[in-house]
Motif scaffolding. Structure first.
Motif, PDB file in Angstrom:
ATOM      1  N   MET A 101       6.183  -6.248   1.334  1.00 14.62           N
ATOM      2  CA  MET A 101       6.482  -6.639   2.716  1.00 14.62           C
ATOM      3  C   MET A 101       7.393  -7.862   2.776  1.00 14.62           C
ATOM      4  SD  MET A 101       4.099  -8.139   5.780  1.00 14.62           S
ATOM      5  CE  MET A 101       4.666  -9.813   5.396  1.00 14.62           C
ATOM      6  N   GLN A 102       7.252  -8.766   1.823  1.00 11.58           N
ATOM      7  CA  GLN A 102       8.093  -9.957   1.798  1.00 11.58           C
ATOM      8  C   GLN A 102       9.064  -9.959   0.618  1.00 11.58           C
ATOM      9  OE1 GLN A 102       4.971 -13.017   2.266  1.00 11.58           O
ATOM     10  NE2 GLN A 102       5.838 -13.433   4.292  1.00 11.58           N
ATOM     11  N   LEU A 138      14.300  -5.790   1.755  1.00 14.23           N
ATOM     12  CA  LEU A 138      14.369  -5.623   3.204  1.00 14.23           C
ATOM     13  C   LEU A 138      15.809  -5.693   3.705  1.00 14.23           C
ATOM     14  CD1 LEU A 138      11.283  -7.735   4.396  1.00 14.23           C
ATOM     15  CD2 LEU A 138      11.386  -5.307   3.802  1.00 14.23           C
ATOM     16  N   LEU A 159       6.996   0.022   7.688  1.00 14.51           N
ATOM     17  CA  LEU A 159       6.746  -1.262   7.044  1.00 14.51           C
ATOM     18  C   LEU A 159       5.266  -1.613   7.089  1.00 14.51           C
ATOM     19  CD1 LEU A 159       7.918  -3.911   5.805  1.00 14.51           C
ATOM     20  CD2 LEU A 159       8.095  -4.769   8.158  1.00 14.51           C
ATOM     21  N   GLU A 160       4.605  -1.568   5.919  1.00 11.70           N
ATOM     22  CA  GLU A 160       3.198  -1.926   5.849  1.00 11.70           C
ATOM     23  C   GLU A 160       3.006  -3.435   5.907  1.00 11.70           C
ATOM     24  OE1 GLU A 160       1.215   1.760   3.310  1.00 11.70           O
ATOM     25  OE2 GLU A 160       1.374  -0.228   2.400  1.00 11.70           O
ATOM     26  N   ARG A 161       1.883  -3.836   6.486  1.00  7.99           N
ATOM     27  CA  ARG A 161       1.525  -5.247   6.550  1.00  7.99           C
ATOM     28  C   ARG A 161       0.983  -5.704   5.196  1.00  7.99           C
ATOM     29  NH1 ARG A 161      -3.350  -7.561  10.382  1.00  7.99           N
ATOM     30  NH2 ARG A 161      -3.017  -9.806  10.045  1.00  7.99           N
ATOM     31  N   GLY A 162       1.386  -6.871   4.764  1.00  3.35           N
ATOM     32  CA  GLY A 162       0.905  -7.425   3.500  1.00  3.35           C
ATOM     33  C   GLY A 162      -0.570  -7.761   3.534  1.00  3.35           C
ATOM     34  N   TRP A 219       4.372 -10.447   9.503  1.00  8.26           N
ATOM     35  CA  TRP A 219       4.665  -9.007   9.504  1.00  8.26           C
ATOM     36  C   TRP A 219       5.890  -8.717  10.375  1.00  8.26           C
ATOM     37  CZ3 TRP A 219       0.768  -5.328  12.314  1.00  8.26           C
ATOM     38  CH2 TRP A 219       0.975  -4.000  11.935  1.00  8.26           C
ATOM     39  N   GLN A 267       5.612  -0.473   1.024  1.00 12.40           N
ATOM     40  CA  GLN A 267       4.184  -0.754   0.932  1.00 12.40           C
ATOM     41  C   GLN A 267       3.912  -2.253   0.979  1.00 12.40           C
ATOM     42  OE1 GLN A 267       2.061   1.399  -2.118  1.00 12.40           O
ATOM     43  NE2 GLN A 267       2.174   3.261  -0.906  1.00 12.40           N
ATOM     44  N   ALA A 268       2.626  -2.579   1.141  1.00 15.47           N
ATOM     45  CA  ALA A 268       2.207  -3.948   1.433  1.00 15.47           C
ATOM     46  C   ALA A 268       2.725  -4.965   0.425  1.00 15.47           C
ATOM     47  CB  ALA A 268       0.687  -4.005   1.504  1.00 15.47           C
ATOM     48  N   ALA A 287       9.034  -9.973   8.830  1.00 12.92           N
ATOM     49  CA  ALA A 287       9.548  -9.055   7.812  1.00 12.92           C
ATOM     50  C   ALA A 287      10.345  -7.930   8.471  1.00 12.92           C
ATOM     51  CB  ALA A 287       8.398  -8.490   6.989  1.00 12.92           C
ATOM     52  N   LEU A 323       5.882  -0.224  12.309  1.00 16.81           N
ATOM     53  CA  LEU A 323       4.899  -1.071  11.632  1.00 16.81           C
ATOM     54  C   LEU A 323       3.703  -0.239  11.185  1.00 16.81           C
ATOM     55  CD1 LEU A 323       4.932  -3.949  14.264  1.00 16.81           C
ATOM     56  CD2 LEU A 323       6.217  -3.887  12.108  1.00 16.81           C
TER      57      LEU A 323
END
Length: 339
Positions: free
Chosen positions: A188-189, A194, A206-209, A217, A184-185, A220, A234
């Motif tokens: 992401m980082q 990861l 992979l959700e975008r932050g 994104w 989840q967002a 990541a 994505l």
């Protein structure tokens, strides 16, 4: 650098190219599509003459990649990647629908939801067993007791199970049950997570932050791919802007950008992005028109009584209506929904 092999290149040709690249000091990541193999050569070698590799048997082309995300880049890719999720192919012509409970509440509700969404047109079943929340006092899900229940419900209905992982310690136990892992967002980082997911053999959604650029994104995604797992999908789920009419702003331009800059499939989650079901159908249709490869929808038997995010969830009849509208748009742009 990307080395594109010929469609009829032999395994011996491919291994010879990898050996040569390794000899020059490059780390090589192999990605095999339906008809073609692409080799990503990672490393900086000043003065290296790529024509050495271009002349090897079986090589169709060699291209330099200027973007910082070497493996996620669209450079050197004739066609988008298609990700295999336990036999379900995500990407390409067909659009995939992922649906399920934002937070699982009971065995009965899990099985009921799986049955309803499978007959309505969904292929992926999402459920958060371990539900991290901003507030400690909000409902946290069924926790570990629900893993087997979720898997059984998905199997009985012919669905592929998607489950969230939020820490490194969860990757291995959840991988025993899930067909695909969701980041989840807010993670992401989480680069250590990861890296661990990059060692997994499970596809990753992979959700975008909330404040991430498209490049961040994709970077990541690069962490996961660089660690060995190229099965990344994505998911755009809204970014934080000054607009207050919705929870977040669903950035559909990011779908178009990601499809041009990357070969990875892209999903859109309009439920989490808007926080209000009244806006979801329109944005789901718009996402398909913008080129998304899938959409994610929250469903619940009785949204007003849901333990989590009831305002953005659809009841089962509303979900059927949404699928009808999305299918119309998919057909209009020359695509179809997974059956």
């Amino acid at each position: 650098m990307v080395v594109i092999m010929k469609k009829k290149a032999s395994e011996e040709d491919i291994e010879a190219v990898i050996t040569n690249l390794n000899a020059f000091g490059f780390d090589v990541h192999r990605s095999s599509g339906i008809n073609q193999t692409v080799l990503g050569a990672i490393g900086v070698r000043p003065g290296f003459d790529h024509r050495i590799i271009r002349g090897l048997s079986g090589v169709a082309d060699v291209q330099r990649v200027t973007e910082p995300y070497k493996l996620a880049s669209r450079v050197g890719r004739e066609a988008p990647s298609i990700i295999d999720v336990d036999g379900l192919h995500i990407g390409g012509h067909a659009i995939t629908v992922m649906a399920g409970l934002r937070s699982t509440e009971s065995e009965e509700r899990i099985k009921e939801a799986a049955k309803q969404i499978s007959t309505s047109g969904a292929s992926l079943f999402r459920g958060s067993i371990l539900k991290p929340r901003t507030s400690f006092y909000e409902y946290q899900g069924l926790e570990s007791d629900g893993f087997k229940v979720m898997r059984q419900a998905a199997d009985e209905c012919g669905l592929k199970l998607v489950m969230e992982v939020s820490s490194m310690g969860q990757v291995e136990p959840i991988s025993e049950y899930a067909s695909m892992l969701l980041v989840q967002a807010h993670n992401m980082q989480n680069f250590e997570l990861l890296r661990v997911l990059g060692e997994s053999n499970k596809p990753i959604l992979l959700e975008r932050g909330l404040a991430a650029t498209v490049q961040e994104w994709l970077m990541a995604a690069e962490y996961i791919m660089r660690s060995g797992n190229t099965g990344v999908i994505l998911c755009e789920r809204g970014i934080r802007t000054f607009e207050s009419a919705t929870r977040y702003t669903v950035d559909l331009s990011a779908v178009a950008v990601a499809k041009v800059k990357s070969h990875l499939p892209v999903f859109v989650d309009p439920c989490q992005g808007t926080g209000m079901r009244d806006y979801v159908t329109s944005l789901a249709c718009a996402a398909v028109a913008a080129g998304a490869d899938g959409i994610a929808v929250d469903v619940h038997h009785d949204p007003p009584r849901a333990s989590s995010n009831g305002l953005q969830a659809f009841n089962f009849n509303q979900f059927v209506d949404l699928i009808v509208q999305v299918r119309k748009v998919a057909n209009a742009v020359g695509r179809s929904l997974h059956q």
